[in-house]
Design an enzyme around this catalytic site. Sequence first.
Site, PDB file in Angstrom:
ATOM      1  N   THR A   1      -0.701   0.604 -10.226  1.00 43.43           N
ATOM      2  CA  THR A   1      -2.022   0.098  -9.852  1.00 43.43           C
ATOM      3  C   THR A   1      -2.788   1.061  -8.950  1.00 43.43           C
ATOM      4  O   THR A   1      -3.927   0.785  -8.578  1.00 43.43           O
ATOM      5  CB  THR A   1      -1.908  -1.310  -9.218  1.00 43.43           C
TER       6      THR A   1
ATOM      7  N   ARG B   1       0.865   3.783  -3.270  1.00 46.13           N
ATOM      8  CA  ARG B   1       0.252   5.097  -3.031  1.00 46.13           C
ATOM      9  C   ARG B   1       1.303   6.182  -2.792  1.00 46.13           C
ATOM     10  O   ARG B   1       1.232   7.260  -3.393  1.00 46.13           O
ATOM     11  CB  ARG B   1      -0.693   5.025  -1.827  1.00 46.13           C
TER      12      ARG B   1
ATOM     13  N   GLU C   1       0.831  -1.216   0.000  1.00 49.85           N
ATOM     14  CA  GLU C   1       0.000   0.000   0.000  1.00 49.85           C
ATOM     15  C   GLU C   1       0.860   1.258   0.000  1.00 49.85           C
ATOM     16  O   GLU C   1       0.550   2.238  -0.684  1.00 49.85           O
ATOM     17  CB  GLU C   1      -0.943   0.008   1.213  1.00 49.85           C
TER      18      GLU C   1
ATOM     19  N   GLU D   1     -11.769   0.593 -10.357  1.00 47.20           N
ATOM     20  CA  GLU D   1     -11.426  -0.318 -11.460  1.00 47.20           C
ATOM     21  C   GLU D   1     -12.299  -0.175 -12.709  1.00 47.20           C
ATOM     22  O   GLU D   1     -11.784  -0.208 -13.836  1.00 47.20           O
ATOM     23  CB  GLU D   1     -11.448  -1.779 -10.967  1.00 47.20           C
TER      24      GLU D   1
ATOM     25  N   ASP E   1      -5.130 -10.069  -8.103  1.00 47.04           N
ATOM     26  CA  ASP E   1      -5.470  -9.188  -9.226  1.00 47.04           C
ATOM     27  C   ASP E   1      -4.287  -8.516  -9.920  1.00 47.04           C
ATOM     28  O   ASP E   1      -4.010  -8.718 -11.099  1.00 47.04           O
ATOM     29  CB  ASP E   1      -6.492  -8.138  -8.784  1.00 47.04           C
TER      30      ASP E   1
HETATM   31  C1  DMJ Z   1      -6.292   0.522  -4.867  1.00 47.68           C
HETATM   32  O1  DMJ Z   1      -5.469   0.771  -3.820  1.00 47.68           O
HETATM   33  C2  DMJ Z   1      -5.547  -0.109  -6.002  1.00 47.68           C
HETATM   34  O2  DMJ Z   1      -6.267   0.027  -7.156  1.00 47.68           O
HETATM   35  C3  DMJ Z   1      -5.264  -1.539  -5.774  1.00 47.68           C
HETATM   36  O3  DMJ Z   1      -4.662  -2.134  -6.886  1.00 47.68           O
HETATM   37  C4  DMJ Z   1      -6.521  -2.279  -5.431  1.00 47.68           C
HETATM   38  N1  DMJ Z   1      -7.213  -1.687  -4.346  1.00 47.68           N
HETATM   39  C5  DMJ Z   1      -7.444  -0.281  -4.385  1.00 47.68           C
HETATM   40  C6  DMJ Z   1      -8.700   0.097  -5.097  1.00 47.68           C
HETATM   41  O4  DMJ Z   1      -9.637  -0.831  -5.182  1.00 47.68           O
END
Ligand code: DMJ
Length: 636
Positions: free
Chosen positions: A624, A271, A267, A535, A400
């Site tokens: 992501t 981020r 995370e 998403e 994912d």
């Molecule tokens: C986000 O932090 C990112 O997109 C991650 O890949 C998946 N979870 C959250 C959003 O759903």
Amino acid sequence: MLPPSRRDFVSLTLSESGSYTNSKQWRRQSCWRKWKQLSRLQRSLILFTLMLLLVCGIATSPTLIGHWRDGVVAENENDGKQPFVVNLKNEYKSILHEPPSEKKDYRRRGPPVFQNRFQTKTNVSSLLGVENQELDLKNADKGSEGGKPIISWRGAVIEEEQASDTDTKDTEIQDDAASLALAESRLETVREALRHAWKGYKNFAWGHDELKPISKSYGEWFGLGLTLIDALDTMWILGLKEEFAEAREWVAKELSFDKNVDVNLFESTIRILGGLLSTYHLTGDSLFLEKAKDIGSRLMPAFTTASKIPYSDVNIGKGTAHPPQWTSDSTVAEVTSIQLEFRELSRLTGDPKYKLAVMEVMKQVHNLDGKQDGLVPMFINTNNGLFTHQGTYTLGARADSYYEYLLKQWIQGGETENELLDDYLLAVEGVKKNLLKKSTPSGLTFVGELSHGHFSPKMDHLVCFLPGTLALGAHYGLPADHMELAKQLIETCYQMYAQMETGLSPEIAHFNMHESSTQDVDVKIADRHNLQVPETVESLFYMYRFTKDKKYQQWGWEILQNFNKYTRVPTGGYTSINNVRDPANPNPRDKMESFFLGETLKYFYLLFSNDSDLISLDKYIFNTEAHPLPIWPQAE
Ligand code: DMJ
């Protein structure tokens, strides 16, 4: 010598006597008498002359020849032979001033309105007076090919065509203006949403991780101003200069990673590290690179495990790392979705240690047993580096972004790292073989899960990253059927919103497959929440960029309106909700996730923008968490 009666001359004596009466009877008798007096040759010559005149008269009559020729054309078109008609056309066109075949083509082309306009103008021009005929002749002179009248006609048609083109251009300009205005109004709606979210964060959660908009307070996760950092590049891309400036000020003066705090490696990488690197690239401001280097180096202790598969948690102040309390496993998606960021950090710093650490993980996962047709389990042990809890395969939570980062690393590195591509292609085939099914009654294509050989029609909203990723791969030359699958899946993701009473998707959907089902999507009570996740909007953005199909913008617009309707808090900020099935009481959770600003609003903005150069997908790759990082120049 011929007998006298057959001599070759004609002598017509019209009057036998001087008396003249003009009665009908006399005229008939007189004509008949005269005719009888003629020799057979004279009669034949007269009849021949009359026949000749008749034939010439028919031949020079456009109406008649038109009917006749059309009949022949129809006949010849029917049997596929046209030589005679072609000759006939050539023979007669200089006499008839018959329009060349383009005229028919013009009539066939274009919508009915255009055809009517054309026909009206043609009729009008056929009624033009001398002045206009002269104009036509002038056109003929300029026009070419010997200045024949037929060219004059062509000149007139060119005028018609030009007029029609002008009209079409006018319409196109109006369409463009309307579409620009629509896009600008939607973009402004997104800017306004971000300002509103920022207002709540600024007023009630400044410098903290997350806003609690209902209670007008904040929540702390890492204590690192998570929302502020996640939102930096979004504010930059949306052009919110004032908000960006105050956020930068906080980063410069307040942000410190020298804290005794445990953070989640994944995370904080996607981020914080991702957000800082991206903002550095967009702004060129070295402040963000220095901060990125700081957090990047503080996260490195996570890799000091026996297997080199990183722990999930790191204390960035103490430089220690550990797995969660209840297990020594890490999540597969987490350890395989930090590569884009650490690889970029190595490139920028010239220090290979970051890239080496994350590529070691990829190498091990590539070689591991326990995959099914390229699909990976959800957990990996940090002691022995093996997959655990094997037998369950999903494109949702815990797996994912493994798939997403296979493709994106390959693109980031200039499409040279073949093992990444091979694993990605294999996995897509694995999805098709094991996880794709159709729902009842609408036949929506969805991605379910496999658990020890049993298929479950459960699909996390997280899986909706997949259409965008498939489309991105197709854009980079991967098989066209990836794009076809992307189109089917984005429809399903949209339906996960559209079939809910609030128009907002649940976190998890179960698709019906029984023949008797009357609705495609079922939602369990525990899955009815919506965290304002990105998403589907993300995939809509990719789909629009690559297809320019406006329906994707329209779908996104509907979703944004529903976020505004059900999740906007009047005093500032937005909130996650607990129940997407109850428009009367969606039940706010009192939390605004940082990715709502970092991802969801950013992807809305990019979706509604018609400017493909705004974060070009040929130059940037999104991590992501929607932070764009540069695709490396080929040499690197
Ligand atoms: C986000 O932090 C990112 O997109 C991650 O890949 C998946 N979870 C959250 C959003 O759903």
